[in-house]
Design a protein around this motif. Structure first.
Motif, PDB file in Angstrom:
ATOM      1  N   SER A  15       0.820  -1.222   0.000  1.00 43.10           N
ATOM      2  CA  SER A  15       0.000   0.000   0.000  1.00 43.10           C
ATOM      3  C   SER A  15       0.852   1.270   0.000  1.00 43.10           C
ATOM      4  CB  SER A  15      -0.927   0.000   1.224  1.00 43.10           C
ATOM      5  OG  SER A  15      -0.200  -0.328   2.386  1.00 43.10           O
ATOM      6  N   TYR A 130     -12.154  -6.244   6.521  1.00 45.01           N
ATOM      7  CA  TYR A 130     -10.719  -6.538   6.377  1.00 45.01           C
ATOM      8  C   TYR A 130     -10.259  -7.679   7.307  1.00 45.01           C
ATOM      9  CZ  TYR A 130      -5.673  -5.132   6.517  1.00 45.01           C
ATOM     10  OH  TYR A 130      -4.302  -5.090   6.471  1.00 45.01           O
ATOM     11  N   ASP A 151       0.524  -3.721  16.199  1.00 42.35           N
ATOM     12  CA  ASP A 151      -0.729  -3.145  15.692  1.00 42.35           C
ATOM     13  C   ASP A 151      -1.675  -4.199  15.140  1.00 42.35           C
ATOM     14  OD1 ASP A 151       1.260  -3.422  13.553  1.00 42.35           O
ATOM     15  OD2 ASP A 151      -0.225  -2.462  12.269  1.00 42.35           O
TER      16      ASP A 151
END
Ligand code: AQP
Length: 335
Positions: A15, A130, A151
């Motif tokens: 990304s 997601y 995370d």
């Protein structure tokens, strides 16, 4: 994959250009796992389109990510390397798992909340689901361990919940995976806002160090990293006022294979300027050999396409076995 070894699955989204955070929190740790485990590492292109991408750039970055994996030491002779969208089983299993995931569970996901706040004009269903696709990514390979940065731990938890729920209904279909955190570097913070994690899609490029940044740019970014006005190099992980210095100490510690405490002792009494120069140098020296290898590999497009083609064949074979089992369990006629 051999039967007797435990399995590992992980991946990074193409990304943006990969940051030092992605490298230290994830890719770097994969290298040493390859001998002990059966590993599959993917370029997670399907996840990226939860946020708008420029198609030509996405294609380019997916290939670059593969070259970077290999340059970092992931060996296609040992590990399966493939592009997520080359294996349609990921999307197929995600559909099934979505029917075993509750809206309330997905609403609690921090990443969904963060990304919806950043992309208010495009809060799409993919962003919401997601974690279901991520659960499919992992469960298809019956991975025992998933090495990720801090995370992503919340997503591993929901993946475990989905797997356990499915197993409770249909018997032991899935291996319930465990997240594997790096002992250091599991959460590298933004250089501009050290209370936030370093992210490749940060709109301010000064916040992250890209693995592709020019070495002078790396030095400039570290020099302009936000610190504090106290002027004291001490590692105080629970003191948010020291977040900037704590982050630089952590980065230096991973780059020089020591602890943040030891780095703080080494630089005690020195100014922030001198410390930042040393951090920048350590980063550049750590990245340099990877970059040299990357520059060589990225030229060889036919080698790269050969690696991801072979990787997809193996990945599809393993995944189809799991998917057929799932289809049978839920009552589909398997062809
Ligand atoms: N700052 C970080 N410190 C340590 N580990 C990190 N990871 C990400 N940021 C840090 C770990 O990198 C792996 C790949 O992450 P990803 O590409 O799947 O998505 P992400 O976690 O959302 O990473 P980014 O850089 O923040 O991407 P964008 O900006 O696109 O959302 C994961 O193992 C992750 O934990």
């Amino acid at each position: 994959m051999e039967e007797h070894k435990k399995r590992i699955f992980s991946g990074v989204q193409p990304s943006g250009t990969i940051t030092l955070g992605n490298y230290l929190g994830a890719i770097r740790n994969w290298v040493s796992l390859q001998d002990k485990y059966d590993c599959a590492f993917a370029m997670m292109d399907m996840h990226t389109i939860t946020v708008r991408q420029t198609p030509a750039e996405l294609r380019k970055r997916t290939q670059e990510l593969l070259a970077l994996y290999i340059a970092c030491g992931i060996d296609p002779g040992k590990s399966i390397l493939f592009i997520q969208s080359h294996n349609s089983a990921h999307a197929e299993l995600a559909w099934v798992l979505g029917c075993y995931t509750y809206m309330g569970e997905l609403q609690r996901m921090t990443q969904f909340k963060d990304k919806s706040a950043h992309h208010e004009d495009n809060i799409n269903a993919g962003l919401f689901t997601y974690p279901v696709l991520m659960a499919a990514d992992i469960l298809l390979y019956n991975a025992d361990y998933v090495p990720v940065g801090k995370d992503q731990m919340q997503h591993i938890e929901i993946c475990r919940d989905i797997a356990q729920r499915f197993n409770a209904l249909y018997g032991d279909v899935f291996t319930v995976p465990e997240g594997l955190l790096a002992s250091s570097g599991a959460k590298i913070m933004s250089l501009q806002d050290p209370t936030k994690k370093m992210s490749k899609s940060d709109t301010n490029p000064k916040g992250y160090i890209s693995m592709m940044d020019d070495f002078n740019v790396i030095a400039q970014k570290v020099k302009s990293a936000v610190t504090d006005s106290e002027g004291v190099i001490e590692y105080r992980p629970d003191d948010t006022a020291k977040a900037g210095i704590n982050n630089l100490l952590s980065i230096m510690a991973v780059m020089t294979a020591t602890t943040p405490e030891a780095v703080a002792v080494q630089f005690a009494g020195q100014g922030y300027g001198a410390f930042k120069s040393a951090v920048a140098e350590a980063i550049v020296e750590g990245i340099r050999p990877i970059r040299e290898e990357y520059d060589r590999i990225i030229q060889d497009k036919s080698y790269l396409s050969d690696v991801y083609t072979r990787g997809a064949e193996t990945a599809c074979r393993i995944a189809r076995r799991t998917l057929n089992k799932v289809y049978k369990k839920v009552g589909f006629i398997v062809k």
